[in-house]
Write an enzyme that holds these catalytic residues in place. Structure first.
Site: not given
Ligand code: SAH
Length: 379
Positions: A110, A123, A130, A134, A137, A185-186, A219, A242-244, A318, A361
């Site tokens: 996508e 985006c 991926c 996580c 996600c 994806g990463e 990212s 992406s720390l979180h 989200n 996201c």
């Protein structure tokens, strides 16, 4: 079935699943060599590049500056159709559009186009699925299908450019101004293809799309060796991490790859990037109610980031299917912002464009089923 029989069954290996080569996979020298292999003069490469990167066309019939006899063959060999639009979902009056793409091997990916008054951001996905797992996600839940090729990534941006140029996005004719590698994806786990895509996206027209490096954001979950490698490329793209969570204990669960590279190592690599690129690193932090939004975690994050070339992007979580987590309360979010600001750390709360079409996201899951919220009628 006996083990012997299994041995002889064709297994779809990596090589089988590589997408066909495309103009956008090649640098300018590679394109010249490729047209010469077809018995054409080298300057055809520039003509072809202009069609694809400046006019977003891959239709041989439109290439009237190429001899009729060779147009079709050149296009067939160098401009294979890599992405077929399977479905498009729109919201925000048509200014947010998520496209589900089907690739040559049936993989689904996508991309999301977001038009704002002053810019258009694409985006893009860098992998089908991926592998980073996580838990909050949607993409991470399905696992990795495969890496996308450079041309499959670039094709998503070209498709956006084509729509905008044709005036098909409300707001008049326009251009893609920003690209963020924040789809599925990463990106740093598909380093070579992503770097090629960054080059194609940022090289001057007609070698590439001519988008400023400063308007491109890569990212990552924090693959330290790849961040270091990126630092060595001498690019001025923005790095987002992406720390979180500011502490390893929680980050181990939210971003499992943290067990390999700890918060301190990830940040050290990020500061290294910032120093060389001269760009602020963007720290992505999804605010999850009662999980990572405590005031003490805001203070700890502030301590880690204060004094560095940094900007924090808070993302209200989200919703994703099956997840028990939800976004922080507004009061907790406000307090989190306040504490970061008290540490002198610049912070913004990201808007959640595309939520109603599962295009925000962490919501990209690329299923071909109808969206649970339904598709608004086509304009
Ligand atoms: N793999 C890369 C690229 C994905 S970018 C990376 O992790 O950086 C997508 C961003 O959205 C990441 O910061 C990701 O952590 C975040 N995200 C994932 N799921 C989310 C969700 N449910 N709500 C808000 N943000 C989410």
């Amino acid at each position: 079935m006996t083990p012997q029989q299994i041995t002889f069954l064709p297994r779809p290996g990596r090589a089988d699943r590589r997408p066909p080569r495309h103009l956008a996979d090649l640098d300018p020298a590679g394109r010249r060599a490729a047209v010469q292999d077809l018995g054409e003069p080298a300057f055809r490469a520039t003509q072809l590049s202009r069609h694809y990167f400046a006019r977003y066309t891959d239709d041989p019939a439109a290439m009237t500056d190429l001899p009729t006899a060779s147009r079709d063959r050149i296009a067939e060999v160098l401009l294979p159709k890599l992405l077929i639009a399977d479905r498009e979902l729109v919201c925000d009056g048509g200014t947010t559009r998520k496209t589900l793409w089907r690739t040559f091997d049936g993989s689904l990916v996508e991309s999301v186009l977001m038009r704002y008054p002053d810019r258009v951001t694409m985006c893009v996905s860098s992998q089908a699925g991926c592998g980073m797992a996580c838990p909050f996600c949607a993409t991470g839940q399905a696992g990795l299908t495969r890496n996308l090729s450079t041309a499959e990534i670039v094709g998503q941006v070209v498709a956006g450019g084509r729509l905008l140029a044709a005036g098909q996005v409300p707001g008049g004719s326009g251009r893609v101004s920003n690209v963020v590698f924040m789809g599925m994806g990463e990106p740093l786990a598909n380093y070579k293809a992503v770097l090629g895509a960054v080059r194609r996206i940022t090289d001057q027209v007609p070698d590439g799309l001519g988008i400023s490096q400063r308007s491109v954001t890569v990212s990552t979950v924090g693959l330290v060796p790849a961040i270091e490698r990126l630092t060595g490329e001498g690019l001025s793209v923005t790095l987002a991490v992406s720390l979180h969570a500011p502490d390893d204990e929680l980050r181990d669960t939210l971003v499992p790859v943290n067990r390999r590279w700890r918060v301190a190592e990830v940040l050290a690599a990020a500061w290294g990037y910032a120093a060389v690129a001269g760009r602020r690193v963007s720290i992505e932090y999804a605010l999850i109610r009662d999980i990572n939004d405590q005031p003490w975690r805001a203070d700890l994050l502030g301590d880690l980031l204060a004094g560095h070339l940094v900007h924090v992007n808070l993302i209200p979580l989200n919703p994703t299917p099956g997840s028990i987590w939800t976004a922080s309360r507004p009061s907790a979010q406000r307090e989190f912002v306040r504490r970061l600001e008290a540490h002198g750390v610049p912070v913004t709360v990201r808007d959640t464009r595309g939520r109603e079409i599962d295009g925000a996201c962490g919501q990209l899951a690329a299923s071909a089923r109808p969206a649970p919220h339904g598709n608004p009628p086509a304009p």
